[in-house]
Write a protein that holds these residues in place. Structure first.
Motif, PDB file in Angstrom:
ATOM      1  N   MET A  34       8.097   4.069  -2.288  1.00  0.00           N
ATOM      2  CA  MET A  34       6.648   4.172  -2.363  1.00  0.00           C
ATOM      3  C   MET A  34       6.032   2.990  -3.123  1.00  0.00           C
ATOM      4  O   MET A  34       4.905   2.628  -2.873  1.00  0.00           O
ATOM      5  N   LEU A  35       6.770   2.409  -4.079  1.00  0.00           N
ATOM      6  CA  LEU A  35       6.214   1.310  -4.859  1.00  0.00           C
ATOM      7  C   LEU A  35       5.881   0.115  -3.976  1.00  0.00           C
ATOM      8  O   LEU A  35       4.821  -0.487  -4.125  1.00  0.00           O
ATOM      9  N   GLU A  36       6.767  -0.205  -3.038  1.00  0.00           N
ATOM     10  CA  GLU A  36       6.509  -1.341  -2.153  1.00  0.00           C
ATOM     11  C   GLU A  36       5.190  -1.154  -1.394  1.00  0.00           C
ATOM     12  O   GLU A  36       4.413  -2.088  -1.245  1.00  0.00           O
ATOM     13  N   PHE A  37       4.961   0.073  -0.936  1.00  0.00           N
ATOM     14  CA  PHE A  37       3.719   0.379  -0.225  1.00  0.00           C
ATOM     15  C   PHE A  37       2.510   0.173  -1.137  1.00  0.00           C
ATOM     16  O   PHE A  37       1.503  -0.395  -0.732  1.00  0.00           O
ATOM     17  N   ALA A  38       2.631   0.609  -2.395  1.00  0.00           N
ATOM     18  CA  ALA A  38       1.519   0.487  -3.344  1.00  0.00           C
ATOM     19  C   ALA A  38       1.212  -0.961  -3.674  1.00  0.00           C
ATOM     20  O   ALA A  38       0.073  -1.302  -3.998  1.00  0.00           O
ATOM     21  N   LEU A  39       2.217  -1.837  -3.597  1.00  0.00           N
ATOM     22  CA  LEU A  39       2.014  -3.247  -3.959  1.00  0.00           C
ATOM     23  C   LEU A  39       1.525  -4.107  -2.796  1.00  0.00           C
ATOM     24  O   LEU A  39       1.162  -5.259  -2.999  1.00  0.00           O
ATOM     25  N   GLU A  40       1.501  -3.555  -1.587  1.00  0.00           N
ATOM     26  CA  GLU A  40       1.084  -4.325  -0.414  1.00  0.00           C
ATOM     27  C   GLU A  40      -0.346  -4.837  -0.500  1.00  0.00           C
ATOM     28  O   GLU A  40      -0.674  -5.847   0.108  1.00  0.00           O
ATOM     29  N   LYS A  41      -1.199  -4.181  -1.248  1.00  0.00           N
ATOM     30  CA  LYS A  41      -2.614  -4.558  -1.311  1.00  0.00           C
ATOM     31  C   LYS A  41      -2.893  -5.744  -2.224  1.00  0.00           C
ATOM     32  O   LYS A  41      -4.024  -6.217  -2.299  1.00  0.00           O
ATOM     33  N   PHE A  42      -1.881  -6.228  -2.928  1.00  0.00           N
ATOM     34  CA  PHE A  42      -2.067  -7.334  -3.857  1.00  0.00           C
ATOM     35  C   PHE A  42      -1.624  -8.648  -3.236  1.00  0.00           C
ATOM     36  O   PHE A  42      -0.707  -8.658  -2.441  1.00  0.00           O
ATOM     37  N   PRO A  43      -2.282  -9.750  -3.600  1.00  0.00           N
ATOM     38  CA  PRO A  43      -3.366  -9.870  -4.572  1.00  0.00           C
ATOM     39  C   PRO A  43      -4.664  -9.253  -4.048  1.00  0.00           C
ATOM     40  O   PRO A  43      -4.912  -9.207  -2.846  1.00  0.00           O
ATOM     41  N   LYS A  44      -5.466  -8.811  -4.992  1.00  0.00           N
ATOM     42  CA  LYS A  44      -6.722  -8.130  -4.685  1.00  0.00           C
ATOM     43  C   LYS A  44      -7.810  -8.675  -5.605  1.00  0.00           C
ATOM     44  O   LYS A  44      -7.568  -8.891  -6.788  1.00  0.00           O
TER      45      LYS A  44
END
Length: 193
Positions: free
Chosen positions: A1-11
């Motif tokens: 799940m962490l990889e999914f949460a980090l996909e939006k960065f950089p933001k």
């Protein structure tokens, strides 16, 4: 799940006074800039930070051994300069594996501009994705401004132990533990699978 949460960065987020801030995880190439950011912290505040952040070797270790599952430093950058760091420390097992530990530091020139709140909001979402149900943050009693900033984001004082910790000059201070209960959306829990 962490990889999914980090996909939006950089933001990019906009904070007070229209200041645009780039939010992203720490990268290996940030070693010098991350060290420079910490060197801008006033000397009287250095006494209250757990690590000896004036030592370059510490930053080499942190940046060369990135393990976001264990420690996730989330940075705030303005015009490419690091102005804030909020780190999520996760335990890999044991009786506190559901509780993330949060540490936070904002550059003195950028305090009071909403950067801490923006970083914490992102970190809380990441913590939820990781299955954490609580966050905590430790302070000595002298860091009233930092504790107040976390309180504005929903953290509350869980305990205060008088004269329990010592600064780098062996002077005793109160130990303060702040906590935040996370409300986990059903889609993060795997319910209904």
């Amino acid at each position: 799940m962490l990889e999914f949460a980090l996909e939006k960065f950089p933001k990019t987020v906009t904070v007070k006074e229209g200041l645009e801030v780039c939010v992203r995880p720490l990268e290996k190439e940030d070693e010098k800039a991350f060290h420079d950011f910490h060197l801008a912290i006033p000397e009287d505040e250095l006494l209250f930070i757990k690590h000896r952040i004036t030592e370059e070797a510490l930053f080499h270790e942190w940046c060369s051994e990135l393990d976001y599952e264990r420690n996730l430093p989330l940075l705030a950058l303005v015009d490419g300069k690091i102005v804030g760091d909020v780190t999520l420390h996760q335990r890999q097992g044991g009786w506190k594996r559901h509780i993330g530990l949060v540490s936070a530091l904002i550059h003195p020139d950028y305090r009071g501009r909403g950067i801490l709140g923006a970083l914490l909001a992102e970190l809380v979402e990441i913590a939820k994705h990781c299955g954490l149900v609580k966050l905590e943050s430790e302070f000595n009693g002298e860091r009233a401004t930092a504790m107040r900033a976390l309180a504005e984001e929903g953290f509350r004082e869980l305990t205060r132990i008088p004269k329990y910790v010592q600064d780098m000059h062996c002077k005793s201070h109160d130990y303060v533990l702040l906590g935040l209960d996370l409300i986990i959306p059903e889609e993060y829990t795997g319910a209904g699978d």
